[in-house]
Design an enzyme around this catalytic site. Structure first.
Site, PDB file in Angstrom:
ATOM      1  N   LYS A 130      22.383  26.873   7.509  1.00 47.70           N
ATOM      2  CA  LYS A 130      21.617  27.800   8.334  1.00 47.70           C
ATOM      3  C   LYS A 130      22.198  27.913   9.749  1.00 47.70           C
ATOM      4  CE  LYS A 130      18.636  29.501   5.531  1.00 47.70           C
ATOM      5  NZ  LYS A 130      18.732  30.948   5.182  1.00 47.70           N
TER       6      LYS A 130
ATOM      7  N   ILE B  98       6.422  27.872   5.630  1.00 47.83           N
ATOM      8  CA  ILE B  98       5.628  29.042   5.281  1.00 47.83           C
ATOM      9  C   ILE B  98       4.635  28.696   4.175  1.00 47.83           C
ATOM     10  CG2 ILE B  98       5.691  31.441   4.541  1.00 47.83           C
ATOM     11  CD1 ILE B  98       7.009  30.834   7.283  1.00 47.83           C
TER      12      ILE B  98
ATOM     13  N   TYR C 225      21.353  22.189   3.704  1.00 49.53           N
ATOM     14  CA  TYR C 225      20.530  23.372   3.981  1.00 49.53           C
ATOM     15  C   TYR C 225      20.568  23.704   5.468  1.00 49.53           C
ATOM     16  CZ  TYR C 225      16.182  26.140   4.360  1.00 49.53           C
ATOM     17  OH  TYR C 225      15.244  27.107   4.626  1.00 49.53           O
TER      18      TYR C 225
ATOM     19  N   ASP D 124      17.219  40.008  -7.797  1.00 47.56           N
ATOM     20  CA  ASP D 124      17.379  38.582  -8.083  1.00 47.56           C
ATOM     21  C   ASP D 124      18.277  38.483  -9.304  1.00 47.56           C
ATOM     22  OD1 ASP D 124      16.916  35.708  -8.279  1.00 47.56           O
ATOM     23  OD2 ASP D 124      15.107  36.051  -7.108  1.00 47.56           O
TER      24      ASP D 124
END
Length: 365
Positions: free
Chosen positions: A191, A217, A187, A80
């Site tokens: 994708k 999730i 977004y 990261d």
């Protein structure tokens, strides 16, 4: 949903700026390219060498833990652009990796003999709408760097997609794997772009590209990262800590959801699946679908004093209204044996137990 890669203000463009230095902990160079699924081994040799980008988000730490148990601690490198918590730093290899710095990313792949790349770096739906320029930079430019480097070095690459890749004109209940995709968020657009670019690179350059469209999730260990489905995580913490929760979606907003253990297992399974079994390169996966009202009622069976009010965020609600209510995932179940384990009742039981235990440990320390 997937948490966005942490950003410290200014974001470097690919190839710009001075050379970046990074430290590598516990990194072995004894792995080789991993072509097909293999059984468990007690050693780190003859296993894939995995790099996870955006690893401090919702899924990266959990996936690293799962993969390290499977392939050996030193064969999975978490990365990261911000400093990890101590428990993450000491759990296995961690390095600095900026996906917008092509040279830095390429050096990491070469120096650490990477064979699998899991690309979790992303700016999520609600955050992306408030900063479109940043979302384009991270979600599109960063993806191009990943695909080019993966192709150059013959990597197996996993890039998650999402229910956000569909839009208001897509069939919603259930949403099939192949249908009209006209998302109305940056977004979602990024994708769809990732799915199509990955599949193009597979057919044009034989890149071993693999992709799952994740539902929302849910995890007890992660903090919400700007996703439209984050209410389904926040409500559990509020239910245990205060007994009050304000939801930013309408009570009847039905969306597909999945517990994190199912999500991580699905990711491992698609990564390990023999290439010849994959009739597609982008798969829907589904587990359960529910509304805020459904979730509230299930939690109230254990915590009857929970009070939920609704203060609808028009931006998030508009996003949710264009997303699937459920995903049709028969192809994943047929091609590589996908099967979810958590339904709504098991999800609620597990989340409440986990959060209560964590709070008790925090109070005792």
């Amino acid at each position: 949903m997937l948490a966005m890669q942490s950003l410290r203000g200014a974001v470097k463009h690919a190839g710009s700026g001075p050379r970046l230095l990074f430290a590598v902990r516990h990194v072995s160079s004894s792995s080789q390219h991993f072509g097909r699924a293999r059984p468990l081994s007690c050693t780190d040799t003859d296993q894939p060498k995995v790099l996870i980008t955006g690893g401090l988000g919702q899924l990266g730490v959990g996936l690293a833990k799962l993969l390290r148990r499977r392939f050996g601690k030193n064969n999975v490198i978490l990365s990261d652009i911000r400093k990890p918590p101590n428990h993450v730093y000491h759990s296995g290899p961690f390095i600095f990796s900026d996906i917008l710095d092509y040279k830095n990313l390429r050096e990491i792949v070469v120096n650490n003999n990477i064979s699998w790349l899991v690309h979790y770096s992303a700016v999520l739906s609600a955050v992306g709408e408030s900063n479109v320029a940043l979302a384009k930079e991270v979600n599109i430019t960063g993806l191009h760097n990943i695909l080019d480097i993966a192709t150059e070095h013959g990597l197996r690459v996993f890039v998650p997609s999402t229910i956000g890749a569909f839009g208001p004109s897509s069939p919603r209940d259930p949403t099939p794997e192949l249908c009209v995709q006209r998302p109305r968020t940056i977004y979602g657009v990024s994708k769809v772009h990732a799915e199509l670019m990955g599949e193009y690179y597979h057919h044009r350059y034989a890149l071993d590209f693999r992709c799952l469209r994740y539902p929302g999730i849910i995890s007890a260990d992660s903090q919400p990262g700007g996703g439209t489905t984050d209410y389904a995580v926040q409500i559990f913490h509020s239910a245990v800590k205060t007994g009050d929760f304000e939801c930013n979606l309408r009570s009847d907003t039905r969306l597909p959801m999945m517990y994190i253990d199912d999500c991580l297992r699905a990711t491992l399974e698609i990564l390990e699946a023999p290439a010849e079994s994959l009739l597609s390169r982008t798969y829907n996966i589904n587990a359960m679908s529910f509304t805020p009202q459904d979730l509230t009622q299930e939690i109230q069976k254990a915590l009857p004093d929970l009070k939920v009010t609704y203060n609808v965020d028009p931006v998030r609600q508009a996003i949710a209204d264009g997303w699937p209510m459920a995903l049709e995932d028969s192809a994943a179940r047929r091609d590589w044996g996908w099967k979810h384990e958590y339904d709504l009742s098991e999800l609620v039981r597990t989340m409440l137990s986990h959060i209560a235990t964590s709070n008790q440990l925090a109070q005792a320390s």
